[in-house]
Design an enzyme around this catalytic site. Structure first.
Site, PDB file in Angstrom:
ATOM      1  N   HIS A 120       0.706  -1.207   0.239  1.00  0.00           N
ATOM      2  CA  HIS A 120       0.067   0.109   0.125  1.00  0.00           C
ATOM      3  C   HIS A 120       0.913   1.087   0.037  1.00  0.00           C
ATOM      4  O   HIS A 120       0.317   2.494   0.353  1.00  0.00           O
ATOM      5  CB  HIS A 120      -0.979   0.075   1.218  1.00  0.00           C
ATOM      6  N   CYS A 131       3.463  15.268 -13.306  1.00  0.00           N
ATOM      7  CA  CYS A 131       4.726  14.449 -14.112  1.00  0.00           C
ATOM      8  C   CYS A 131       4.992  13.275 -13.513  1.00  0.00           C
ATOM      9  O   CYS A 131       5.802  12.323 -14.355  1.00  0.00           O
ATOM     10  CB  CYS A 131       5.891  15.373 -13.897  1.00  0.00           C
ATOM     11  N   CYS A 149       5.536  19.752  -6.430  1.00  0.00           N
ATOM     12  CA  CYS A 149       6.598  19.158  -7.201  1.00  0.00           C
ATOM     13  C   CYS A 149       7.365  20.294  -7.701  1.00  0.00           C
ATOM     14  O   CYS A 149       6.896  21.462  -7.959  1.00  0.00           O
ATOM     15  CB  CYS A 149       6.247  18.260  -8.146  1.00  0.00           C
ATOM     16  N   CYS A 151       8.092  20.567 -10.572  1.00  0.00           N
ATOM     17  CA  CYS A 151       7.502  20.932 -12.203  1.00  0.00           C
ATOM     18  C   CYS A 151       5.999  21.789 -11.747  1.00  0.00           C
ATOM     19  O   CYS A 151       5.412  22.508 -12.786  1.00  0.00           O
ATOM     20  CB  CYS A 151       7.121  19.647 -12.822  1.00  0.00           C
ATOM     21  N   GLY A 188      -1.007  -9.044  12.679  1.00  0.00           N
ATOM     22  CA  GLY A 188      -2.052  -7.597  12.939  1.00  0.00           C
ATOM     23  C   GLY A 188      -2.589  -7.212  11.866  1.00  0.00           C
ATOM     24  O   GLY A 188      -2.527  -5.989  11.522  1.00  0.00           O
ATOM     25  N   THR A 189      -3.239  -8.130  11.098  1.00  0.00           N
ATOM     26  CA  THR A 189      -4.306  -7.670   9.914  1.00  0.00           C
ATOM     27  C   THR A 189      -5.507  -8.030  10.175  1.00  0.00           C
ATOM     28  O   THR A 189      -5.792  -9.275  10.464  1.00  0.00           O
ATOM     29  CB  THR A 189      -3.853  -7.716   8.544  1.00  0.00           C
TER      30      THR A 189
HETATM   31  C1  BJW Z   1      -2.923  -6.591  16.702  1.00  0.00           C
HETATM   32  C2  BJW Z   1      -2.716  -5.652  17.706  1.00  0.00           C
HETATM   33  C3  BJW Z   1      -1.449  -6.164  18.183  1.00  0.00           C
HETATM   34  C4  BJW Z   1      -4.396  -4.672  16.919  1.00  0.00           C
HETATM   35  N1  BJW Z   1      -0.949  -7.241  18.052  1.00  0.00           N
HETATM   36  N2  BJW Z   1      -2.938  -7.623  16.206  1.00  0.00           N
HETATM   37  C5  BJW Z   1     -15.565  -6.288  -2.338  1.00  0.00           C
HETATM   38  C6  BJW Z   1     -14.754  -7.517  -2.422  1.00  0.00           C
HETATM   39  C7  BJW Z   1     -13.185  -7.426  -2.388  1.00  0.00           C
HETATM   40  C8  BJW Z   1     -12.678  -6.196  -2.718  1.00  0.00           C
HETATM   41  C9  BJW Z   1     -13.331  -5.131  -2.632  1.00  0.00           C
HETATM   42  C10 BJW Z   1     -14.797  -5.119  -2.640  1.00  0.00           C
HETATM   43  N3  BJW Z   1     -15.179  -4.026  -2.471  1.00  0.00           N
HETATM   44  C11 BJW Z   1     -13.869  -2.947  -2.884  1.00  0.00           C
HETATM   45  C12 BJW Z   1     -12.825  -3.749  -3.064  1.00  0.00           C
HETATM   46  C13 BJW Z   1     -11.621  -3.632  -3.214  1.00  0.00           C
HETATM   47  C14 BJW Z   1     -10.873  -2.695  -2.030  1.00  0.00           C
HETATM   48  C15 BJW Z   1     -11.141  -3.413  -0.866  1.00  0.00           C
HETATM   49  O1  BJW Z   1     -10.509  -4.427  -0.395  1.00  0.00           O
HETATM   50  N4  BJW Z   1     -12.284  -3.069  -0.067  1.00  0.00           N
HETATM   51  C16 BJW Z   1     -12.554  -3.857   1.087  1.00  0.00           C
HETATM   52  C17 BJW Z   1     -12.769  -2.788   2.278  1.00  0.00           C
HETATM   53  C18 BJW Z   1     -13.847  -4.584   0.918  1.00  0.00           C
HETATM   54  N5  BJW Z   1      -9.397  -2.728  -2.262  1.00  0.00           N
HETATM   55  C19 BJW Z   1      -9.010  -1.853  -2.981  1.00  0.00           C
HETATM   56  O2  BJW Z   1      -9.568  -0.884  -3.392  1.00  0.00           O
HETATM   57  C20 BJW Z   1      -7.393  -1.880  -3.313  1.00  0.00           C
HETATM   58  N6  BJW Z   1      -7.206  -2.035  -4.809  1.00  0.00           N
HETATM   59  C21 BJW Z   1      -7.621  -2.653  -5.651  1.00  0.00           C
HETATM   60  O3  BJW Z   1      -8.699  -3.405  -5.426  1.00  0.00           O
HETATM   61  O4  BJW Z   1      -7.506  -2.195  -6.925  1.00  0.00           O
HETATM   62  C22 BJW Z   1      -8.223  -2.816  -8.158  1.00  0.00           C
HETATM   63  C23 BJW Z   1      -7.782  -2.169  -9.340  1.00  0.00           C
HETATM   64  C24 BJW Z   1      -7.186  -2.686 -10.383  1.00  0.00           C
HETATM   65  C25 BJW Z   1      -7.034  -2.262 -11.357  1.00  0.00           C
HETATM   66  C26 BJW Z   1      -7.296  -0.849 -11.669  1.00  0.00           C
HETATM   67  C27 BJW Z   1      -8.043  -0.042 -10.521  1.00  0.00           C
HETATM   68  C28 BJW Z   1      -8.083  -0.781  -9.434  1.00  0.00           C
HETATM   69  C29 BJW Z   1      -6.761  -1.052  -2.609  1.00  0.00           C
HETATM   70  C30 BJW Z   1      -6.641  -0.990  -1.331  1.00  0.00           C
HETATM   71  C31 BJW Z   1      -5.876   0.047  -0.608  1.00  0.00           C
HETATM   72  C32 BJW Z   1      -6.068   0.312   0.909  1.00  0.00           C
HETATM   73  N7  BJW Z   1      -5.375   1.358   1.299  1.00  0.00           N
HETATM   74  C33 BJW Z   1      -5.224   1.465   3.032  1.00  0.00           C
HETATM   75  C34 BJW Z   1      -4.843   3.085   3.085  1.00  0.00           C
HETATM   76  C35 BJW Z   1      -3.411   3.203   2.860  1.00  0.00           C
HETATM   77  C36 BJW Z   1      -3.172   4.491   3.111  1.00  0.00           C
HETATM   78  C37 BJW Z   1      -3.040   5.085   4.460  1.00  0.00           C
HETATM   79  O5  BJW Z   1      -2.456   4.435   5.410  1.00  0.00           O
HETATM   80  O6  BJW Z   1      -3.779   5.926   4.487  1.00  0.00           O
HETATM   81  O7  BJW Z   1      -4.559   0.643   3.526  1.00  0.00           O
HETATM   82  S1  BJW Z   1      -7.046   1.161   3.715  1.00  0.00           S
HETATM   83  C38 BJW Z   1      -6.219   0.554   5.130  1.00  0.00           C
HETATM   84  O8  BJW Z   1      -6.494  -0.895   5.177  1.00  0.00           O
HETATM   85  C39 BJW Z   1      -4.589   0.645   4.945  1.00  0.00           C
HETATM   86  C40 BJW Z   1      -4.275  -0.664   5.462  1.00  0.00           C
HETATM   87  O9  BJW Z   1      -2.995  -1.138   4.819  1.00  0.00           O
HETATM   88  C41 BJW Z   1      -5.375  -1.769   5.028  1.00  0.00           C
HETATM   89  C42 BJW Z   1      -5.593  -3.100   5.868  1.00  0.00           C
HETATM   90  O10 BJW Z   1      -5.643  -2.639   7.202  1.00  0.00           O
HETATM   91  P1  BJW Z   1      -4.986  -3.542   8.318  1.00  0.00           P
HETATM   92  O11 BJW Z   1      -3.634  -3.507   8.027  1.00  0.00           O
HETATM   93  O12 BJW Z   1      -5.390  -5.050   8.251  1.00  0.00           O
HETATM   94  O13 BJW Z   1      -5.379  -2.815   9.671  1.00  0.00           O
HETATM   95  P2  BJW Z   1      -6.680  -2.954  10.471  1.00  0.00           P
HETATM   96  O14 BJW Z   1      -6.637  -1.697  11.463  1.00  0.00           O
HETATM   97  O15 BJW Z   1      -7.954  -3.201   9.515  1.00  0.00           O
HETATM   98  O16 BJW Z   1      -6.543  -4.258  11.439  1.00  0.00           O
HETATM   99  C43 BJW Z   1      -5.694  -4.232  12.418  1.00  0.00           C
HETATM  100  C44 BJW Z   1      -5.654  -5.584  13.141  1.00  0.00           C
HETATM  101  O17 BJW Z   1      -4.508  -5.682  13.963  1.00  0.00           O
HETATM  102  C45 BJW Z   1      -7.025  -5.861  13.797  1.00  0.00           C
HETATM  103  O18 BJW Z   1      -7.349  -7.372  13.308  1.00  0.00           O
HETATM  104  C46 BJW Z   1      -6.413  -6.016  15.457  1.00  0.00           C
HETATM  105  O19 BJW Z   1      -7.267  -7.046  15.738  1.00  0.00           O
HETATM  106  C47 BJW Z   1      -4.863  -6.265  15.242  1.00  0.00           C
HETATM  107  N8  BJW Z   1      -4.428  -5.758  16.282  1.00  0.00           N
HETATM  108  N9  BJW Z   1      -3.571  -4.492  17.748  1.00  0.00           N
HETATM  109  C48 BJW Z   1      -1.462  -7.881  16.963  1.00  0.00           C
HETATM  110  N10 BJW Z   1      -0.853  -5.344  19.375  1.00  0.00           N
HETATM  111 ZN    ZN Z   2       6.030  16.888 -11.205  1.00  0.00          ZN
END
Ligand code: BJW
Ligand code: ZN
Length: 241
Positions: A120, A131, A149, A151, A188-189
């Protein structure tokens, strides 16, 4: 943390030639970086569609940047925790090792991990909308929002928003690593966001043992060969040390 029987997963890890890891925001929680979902999660106070989509940025780049600038400030105060550090030790020991992260915070880099597949993107990089240039910028706070940027174009955070494709070729590399691994460690996801979460069943169906470390349950808890419930910063050093 309750006493966990780590002997079986410890053995799987020590015997595996190849290991792949998928991390999420939970691995940085003990460093003080907020997660997205769950108690204290960012999405409880902010709507994802207002801040983490290309449409939101097009509508109000300054608002989106204010949020990222604030998060960069929070992350800059954080330090890698024992979970990040344990993964560095594991990498040293394994001939075949890939760290795949959904995190943009850079704490794996700061802990000393080598090659990291950042699915991500990286909050410490900026990208020009005009650009396409992209560059590192660690200044906190940024002097002017939105940043520009050389540019003259407006720059955006170097992260992947909802509806955007992951960086070129990165999912292929991640799938390759998952297929080559005998152990796939998921840390942790919430496993809610795709295509990243799809790596978990992919690894399992490719023959890896899946070990999950999480404070809560996830949609893939039942698919995991072993699910360890508790904080990663406490469990990982015991599992790997
Ligand atoms: C602990 C702990 C401790 C706490 N020890 N554990 C329907 C079905 C399937 C897919 C889709 C759908 N509808 C839409 C989609 C696609 C969409 C998607 O998946 N949506 C879902 C929400 C349904 N995906 C996308 O859009 C992706 N792109 C894509 O599909 O492109 C297709 C494409 C192709 C060609 C052209 C155009 C498009 C992109 C996804 C981008 C996600 N971005 C983010 C933001 C990043 C920037 C930022 O930081 O601001 O990424 S969203 C956010 O969620 C971030 C994270 O990386 C991501 C995952 O979250 P994560 O890491 O799992 O965190 P949490 O908070 O959810 O969980 C924490 C966990 O830790 C919990 O389980 C706790 O219990 C645990 N925990 N403390 C161990 N101490
Ligand atoms: Zn530029």
């Amino acid at each position: 943390m309750p006493d966990l029987d780590l002997s079986q997963p410890r053995q799987w890890i020590s015997e595996a030639e190849g290991v792949a890891i998928l991390t999420g925001a939970g691995i940085s929680a003990e460093s003080g970086v907020p997660t997205f979902r769950g108690a204290g999660g960012l999405w409880n106070n902010f709507r994802a569609e207002d801040l983490a989509t290309p449409e939101a940025f097009a509508r109000d780049p300054r608002l989106v940047w204010e949020w990222y600038d604030w998060r960069r400030g929070e992350i800059a105060k954080a330090l890698p925790n024992p979970a990040h550090k344990a993964l560095v030790q594991l990498e040293i020991r394994k001939r075949i090792f890939t760290l795949i992260t959904q995190n943009v915070d850079g704490l794996h880099d700061r802990a000393g991990s080598g090659k990291i597949l950042k699915l991500h993107g990286d909050i410490w990089r900026l990208r020009c909308l005009r650009c396409g240039a992209n560059w590192p910028d660690r200044r906190v706070p940024l002097p002017k929002l939105p940043p520009h940027c050389q540019c003259g174009g407006v720059a955006r955070p170097g992260v992947v928003w909802f509806g955007e494709p992951l960086p070129d070729g990165m999912m292929k590399e991640a799938e390759h690593a998952a297929a080559a691994a005998r152990v796939f460690l998921v840390i942790g996801t919430s496993a809610n966001v795709y295509p990243a979460a799809g790596l978990i069943p992919f690894a399992r169906h490719s023959g890896a043992r899946v070990i999950e470390i999480n404070t809560g349950e996830t949609p893939y808890t039942n698919l995991a060969d072993c699910s360890l419930r508790g904080p990663a910063g406490e469990i990982l050093p015991q599992l790997i040390g």
